[in-house]
Enzyme design. Sequence first.
Site, PDB file in Angstrom:
ATOM      1  N   HIS A 175       0.690  -1.233  -0.011  1.00 48.12           N
ATOM      2  CA  HIS A 175      -0.063  -0.178  -0.007  1.00 48.12           C
ATOM      3  C   HIS A 175       0.848   1.155   0.033  1.00 48.12           C
ATOM      4  CE1 HIS A 175      -3.763   2.325   1.366  1.00 48.12           C
ATOM      5  NE2 HIS A 175      -2.515   3.261   1.846  1.00 48.12           N
ATOM      6  N   GLU A 176       1.954   1.330   0.929  1.00 42.52           N
ATOM      7  CA  GLU A 176       2.546   2.502   1.011  1.00 42.52           C
ATOM      8  C   GLU A 176       3.533   2.893  -0.321  1.00 42.52           C
ATOM      9  OE1 GLU A 176       1.894   4.753   3.043  1.00 42.52           O
ATOM     10  OE2 GLU A 176       0.822   3.360   4.229  1.00 42.52           O
ATOM     11  N   HIS A 179       1.582   4.505  -2.943  1.00 40.50           N
ATOM     12  CA  HIS A 179       1.497   5.947  -2.626  1.00 40.50           C
ATOM     13  C   HIS A 179       2.952   6.437  -3.342  1.00 40.50           C
ATOM     14  CE1 HIS A 179      -2.129   6.580  -0.454  1.00 40.50           C
ATOM     15  NE2 HIS A 179      -1.875   6.062   0.509  1.00 40.50           N
ATOM     16  N   HIS A 185      -5.765   7.183  -2.594  1.00 42.09           N
ATOM     17  CA  HIS A 185      -6.516   6.284  -2.250  1.00 42.09           C
ATOM     18  C   HIS A 185      -7.803   6.109  -3.221  1.00 42.09           C
ATOM     19  CE1 HIS A 185      -5.164   7.154   1.769  1.00 42.09           C
ATOM     20  NE2 HIS A 185      -4.761   5.866   1.784  1.00 42.09           N
ATOM     21  N   TYR A 234     -10.221   2.342   1.199  1.00 43.48           N
ATOM     22  CA  TYR A 234     -10.619   2.434   2.678  1.00 43.48           C
ATOM     23  C   TYR A 234     -11.201   1.402   3.223  1.00 43.48           C
ATOM     24  CZ  TYR A 234      -9.162   7.317   3.702  1.00 43.48           C
ATOM     25  OH  TYR A 234      -8.362   8.379   4.017  1.00 43.48           O
TER      26      TYR A 234
END
Length: 316
Positions: A175-176, A179, A185, A234
């Site tokens: 996930h990071e 980014h 998101h 999310y």
Amino acid sequence: MEGLVGWIIVLALASSLIECHSQRHRPPNAKHGDMQPHSVGEAARVASQIDELDDEDEANPWELSGLFEGDILLDRYHSRNGILNESMRWADGTVPYFIEDEDFTDEQQLVILKAIKEYHQKTCIQFRPYHKKDTSWVVFRSNSSGCWSSVGMQSDGQTVNLQSPGCVRHGVVIHELLHALGFFHQQSASNRDDYVRILWENIEPGHEHNFNKYNETEVTSYGIEYDYGSVMHYSAKAFSRNSEPTIEALQPNVTLGQRKGLSEKDISKLELMYQSQCAQREGSEDPEPPGFIDQFNSLLGLFKENAAFPTYGFKK
């Protein structure tokens, strides 16, 4: 005699190449994220919340990290531009990286490298160890609270922070890094209202901005359909004030988000984003940069003898 001299020269060159190849260069302090972004009290609160997560919790650790949208480190000069900004793409689809040894155990470093390996196996993106000539790089640290990253390539180095314990998990690293590669998101997409309903009355006061949408001049889906199962989505109760859902899917029988790894649509969007950059690297058939695979195999070898392989789930 000439033959002996020749062999000496060959051995000397080989030794020099091995030494050069294995040398590990330490980057200067990263310009982006080098300092703790939280106050002392906030850092303790974030660290405690993330540390207490387990497999039964719907919340993702990046939602609890106390920054913009939970885990995005905003640079005051760049604000919210990103995914469509070509200057924030990694050249040749290649990301130099450095793992801070003192912050992670060997087992945790292997978790990070296994996440990187998923990118190598499923996308055109490559990660390789930092070299002194690099002007942009990612450094993995665990000296701050939370799991967080900048969005897109930043000059002069950027931190991917993985609080330990709590954030050094396969899906969290995936996930990071998305980014860092340039993704916001999923529920921030301009068309999200066609797929989810935001239940504003359930959102913790002061956190409504985490559910803002971006317009199409800032982000794009590259024509890929909305992805309920994205590792960038999310969870249903993100930033809830009352343990009730803050996001409701408009389609039946879907789960919002996951922390297992890249979804098929995550992969498709990443490939489209970096199509031209990766094309500049064509001709290199090796999907695993030598420096990466050497580091990976070295750490993997530490665990093979006793089968102490790292787990990716949250602590029980």
